[in-house]
Write a protein that holds these residues in place. Sequence first.
Motif, PDB file in Angstrom:
ATOM      1  N   ALA A  60       0.828  -1.200   0.000  1.00 28.82           N
ATOM      2  CA  ALA A  60       0.000   0.000   0.000  1.00 28.82           C
ATOM      3  C   ALA A  60       0.864   1.252   0.000  1.00 28.82           C
ATOM      4  O   ALA A  60       2.014   1.233   0.432  1.00 28.82           O
ATOM      5  CB  ALA A  60      -0.911   0.008   1.230  1.00 28.82           C
ATOM      6  N   ALA A  61       0.260   2.353  -0.454  1.00 26.52           N
ATOM      7  CA  ALA A  61       0.934   3.650  -0.475  1.00 26.52           C
ATOM      8  C   ALA A  61       0.241   4.590   0.505  1.00 26.52           C
ATOM      9  O   ALA A  61      -0.975   4.778   0.431  1.00 26.52           O
ATOM     10  CB  ALA A  61       0.892   4.247  -1.875  1.00 26.52           C
ATOM     11  N   LEU A  62       1.012   5.144   1.421  1.00 24.81           N
ATOM     12  CA  LEU A  62       0.519   6.229   2.266  1.00 24.81           C
ATOM     13  C   LEU A  62       0.908   7.509   1.538  1.00 24.81           C
ATOM     14  O   LEU A  62       2.064   7.933   1.564  1.00 24.81           O
ATOM     15  CB  LEU A  62       1.124   6.184   3.667  1.00 24.81           C
ATOM     16  CG  LEU A  62       0.588   7.247   4.623  1.00 24.81           C
ATOM     17  CD1 LEU A  62      -0.900   7.034   4.885  1.00 24.81           C
ATOM     18  CD2 LEU A  62       1.351   7.230   5.931  1.00 24.81           C
ATOM     19  N   ILE A  91      -8.733   7.337  -0.266  1.00 22.49           N
ATOM     20  CA  ILE A  91      -9.665   7.032  -1.342  1.00 22.49           C
ATOM     21  C   ILE A  91     -10.775   6.154  -0.764  1.00 22.49           C
ATOM     22  O   ILE A  91     -10.614   5.578   0.313  1.00 22.49           O
ATOM     23  CB  ILE A  91      -8.974   6.311  -2.525  1.00 22.49           C
ATOM     24  CG1 ILE A  91      -8.376   4.972  -2.068  1.00 22.49           C
ATOM     25  CG2 ILE A  91      -7.924   7.205  -3.155  1.00 22.49           C
ATOM     26  CD1 ILE A  91      -7.846   4.102  -3.198  1.00 22.49           C
ATOM     27  N   THR A  92     -11.876   6.050  -1.481  1.00 30.55           N
ATOM     28  CA  THR A  92     -12.937   5.162  -1.026  1.00 30.55           C
ATOM     29  C   THR A  92     -12.776   3.797  -1.673  1.00 30.55           C
ATOM     30  O   THR A  92     -12.280   3.685  -2.795  1.00 30.55           O
ATOM     31  CB  THR A  92     -14.334   5.724  -1.359  1.00 30.55           C
ATOM     32  OG1 THR A  92     -14.402   5.974  -2.764  1.00 30.55           O
ATOM     33  CG2 THR A  92     -14.623   6.996  -0.576  1.00 30.55           C
ATOM     34  N   PRO A 128      -4.576   3.372  -1.067  1.00 31.99           N
ATOM     35  CA  PRO A 128      -4.406   2.487  -2.226  1.00 31.99           C
ATOM     36  C   PRO A 128      -3.527   1.287  -1.875  1.00 31.99           C
ATOM     37  O   PRO A 128      -2.477   1.439  -1.246  1.00 31.99           O
ATOM     38  CB  PRO A 128      -3.701   3.373  -3.261  1.00 31.99           C
ATOM     39  CG  PRO A 128      -3.975   4.766  -2.829  1.00 31.99           C
ATOM     40  CD  PRO A 128      -4.090   4.720  -1.327  1.00 31.99           C
ATOM     41  N   LYS A 129      -3.978   0.107  -2.275  1.00 29.42           N
ATOM     42  CA  LYS A 129      -3.212  -1.104  -1.998  1.00 29.42           C
ATOM     43  C   LYS A 129      -3.525  -2.154  -3.050  1.00 29.42           C
ATOM     44  O   LYS A 129      -4.551  -2.089  -3.723  1.00 29.42           O
ATOM     45  CB  LYS A 129      -3.516  -1.641  -0.606  1.00 29.42           C
ATOM     46  CG  LYS A 129      -4.951  -2.055  -0.382  1.00 29.42           C
ATOM     47  CD  LYS A 129      -5.170  -2.431   1.065  1.00 29.42           C
ATOM     48  CE  LYS A 129      -6.620  -2.649   1.381  1.00 29.42           C
ATOM     49  NZ  LYS A 129      -7.480  -1.520   1.114  1.00 29.42           N
ATOM     50  N   GLY A 130      -2.620  -3.124  -3.171  1.00 22.84           N
ATOM     51  CA  GLY A 130      -2.841  -4.180  -4.145  1.00 22.84           C
ATOM     52  C   GLY A 130      -1.862  -5.317  -3.983  1.00 22.84           C
ATOM     53  O   GLY A 130      -1.010  -5.309  -3.094  1.00 22.84           O
ATOM     54  N   TRP A 131      -2.001  -6.288  -4.860  1.00 24.47           N
ATOM     55  CA  TRP A 131      -1.213  -7.516  -4.813  1.00 24.47           C
ATOM     56  C   TRP A 131       0.217  -7.292  -5.326  1.00 24.47           C
ATOM     57  O   TRP A 131       0.471  -6.344  -6.071  1.00 24.47           O
ATOM     58  CB  TRP A 131      -1.887  -8.597  -5.650  1.00 24.47           C
ATOM     59  CG  TRP A 131      -3.293  -8.853  -5.245  1.00 24.47           C
ATOM     60  CD1 TRP A 131      -4.421  -8.552  -5.957  1.00 24.47           C
ATOM     61  CD2 TRP A 131      -3.745  -9.424  -4.019  1.00 24.47           C
ATOM     62  NE1 TRP A 131      -5.535  -8.915  -5.250  1.00 24.47           N
ATOM     63  CE2 TRP A 131      -5.162  -9.455  -4.051  1.00 24.47           C
ATOM     64  CE3 TRP A 131      -3.103  -9.914  -2.882  1.00 24.47           C
ATOM     65  CZ2 TRP A 131      -5.937  -9.962  -3.016  1.00 24.47           C
ATOM     66  CZ3 TRP A 131      -3.870 -10.422  -1.848  1.00 24.47           C
ATOM     67  CH2 TRP A 131      -5.266 -10.443  -1.918  1.00 24.47           C
ATOM     68  N   PRO A 132       1.132  -8.197  -4.986  1.00 24.58           N
ATOM     69  CA  PRO A 132       2.491  -8.130  -5.555  1.00 24.58           C
ATOM     70  C   PRO A 132       2.427  -8.198  -7.080  1.00 24.58           C
ATOM     71  O   PRO A 132       1.504  -8.798  -7.645  1.00 24.58           O
ATOM     72  CB  PRO A 132       3.171  -9.382  -4.991  1.00 24.58           C
ATOM     73  CG  PRO A 132       2.416  -9.702  -3.750  1.00 24.58           C
ATOM     74  CD  PRO A 132       0.984  -9.301  -4.029  1.00 24.58           C
ATOM     75  N   MET A 133       3.392  -7.562  -7.714  1.00 21.82           N
ATOM     76  CA  MET A 133       3.455  -7.548  -9.178  1.00 21.82           C
ATOM     77  C   MET A 133       4.813  -8.082  -9.626  1.00 21.82           C
ATOM     78  O   MET A 133       5.843  -7.656  -9.102  1.00 21.82           O
ATOM     79  CB  MET A 133       3.294  -6.113  -9.694  1.00 21.82           C
ATOM     80  CG  MET A 133       1.980  -5.483  -9.356  1.00 21.82           C
ATOM     81  SD  MET A 133       1.952  -3.760  -9.912  1.00 21.82           S
ATOM     82  CE  MET A 133       0.504  -3.185  -9.071  1.00 21.82           C
ATOM     83  N   LEU A 134       4.777  -8.993 -10.570  1.00 22.05           N
ATOM     84  CA  LEU A 134       6.030  -9.547 -11.083  1.00 22.05           C
ATOM     85  C   LEU A 134       6.916  -8.434 -11.635  1.00 22.05           C
ATOM     86  O   LEU A 134       6.437  -7.551 -12.345  1.00 22.05           O
ATOM     87  CB  LEU A 134       5.755 -10.558 -12.196  1.00 22.05           C
ATOM     88  CG  LEU A 134       5.362 -11.957 -11.736  1.00 22.05           C
ATOM     89  CD1 LEU A 134       5.037 -12.828 -12.943  1.00 22.05           C
ATOM     90  CD2 LEU A 134       6.448 -12.597 -10.906  1.00 22.05           C
ATOM     91  N   GLU A 139      -0.196   1.158  -7.585  1.00 20.93           N
ATOM     92  CA  GLU A 139      -1.558   1.185  -7.048  1.00 20.93           C
ATOM     93  C   GLU A 139      -2.019   2.619  -6.795  1.00 20.93           C
ATOM     94  O   GLU A 139      -3.180   2.950  -7.028  1.00 20.93           O
ATOM     95  CB  GLU A 139      -1.652   0.362  -5.756  1.00 20.93           C
ATOM     96  CG  GLU A 139      -1.438  -1.124  -5.953  1.00 20.93           C
ATOM     97  CD  GLU A 139      -2.448  -1.793  -6.876  1.00 20.93           C
ATOM     98  OE1 GLU A 139      -3.570  -1.277  -7.037  1.00 20.93           O
ATOM     99  OE2 GLU A 139      -2.116  -2.844  -7.435  1.00 20.93           O
ATOM    100  N   ALA A 140      -1.112   3.482  -6.308  1.00 20.55           N
ATOM    101  CA  ALA A 140      -1.448   4.889  -6.076  1.00 20.55           C
ATOM    102  C   ALA A 140      -1.876   5.557  -7.384  1.00 20.55           C
ATOM    103  O   ALA A 140      -2.819   6.347  -7.406  1.00 20.55           O
ATOM    104  CB  ALA A 140      -0.265   5.631  -5.457  1.00 20.55           C
TER     105      ALA A 140
END
Length: 178
Positions: A47-49, A63-64, A74-80, A91-92
């Motif tokens: 995630a990004a603060l 964000i909502t 904003p957050k998300g899964w690992p990316m290759l 993600e941000a």
Amino acid sequence: MAFFDRRPMLRQQREEIRTETVTSHMAIQLPIAIRKARKREVRTQFAALIYRVRNGKIQILLITSRRTGRWIIPKGWPMLGKRPAEAAAQEAWEEAGIRGKALPQCLGVFSYYKNTSIERSLPCLVMVYPLRAKRLEKDFPEKGQRKRKWFSQKKAAKLVKEPELVKIIETFDPHVLK
């Protein structure tokens, strides 16, 4: 959130991500959702603060969520091919339309349950990386799906629901970042 098909990812790569996450935070007591997970697999997210400084005061961008409308980061899964901080920056951009560079220094971790269906939820451990906003774009991939808004640090901490994230926001000080 970026689309990431985890199926072709090799088991070894998943284990490396999990090992890196756990070993770099050994001194931290595992967050609530992880302790409750028991035999279920714990997933890692990044995630990004997102922050900026206006008139000497720190502001945090929230964000909502798409489904419930709760205030989140904003957050998300690992990316290759991307390091954790790079994935957080991606993600941000996708979720909030923010351009900036996330620092590789993890601010902390928080946990939550990601509801994937009515009867299933995944326990997630989220590593948070600071990202100083350089540009706020008008057009971005998830525009129209989310709201975004700048808040004072104190107000942002009151709006998020995860106790560990509240603490991360309350104690965040960009002046001590490397």
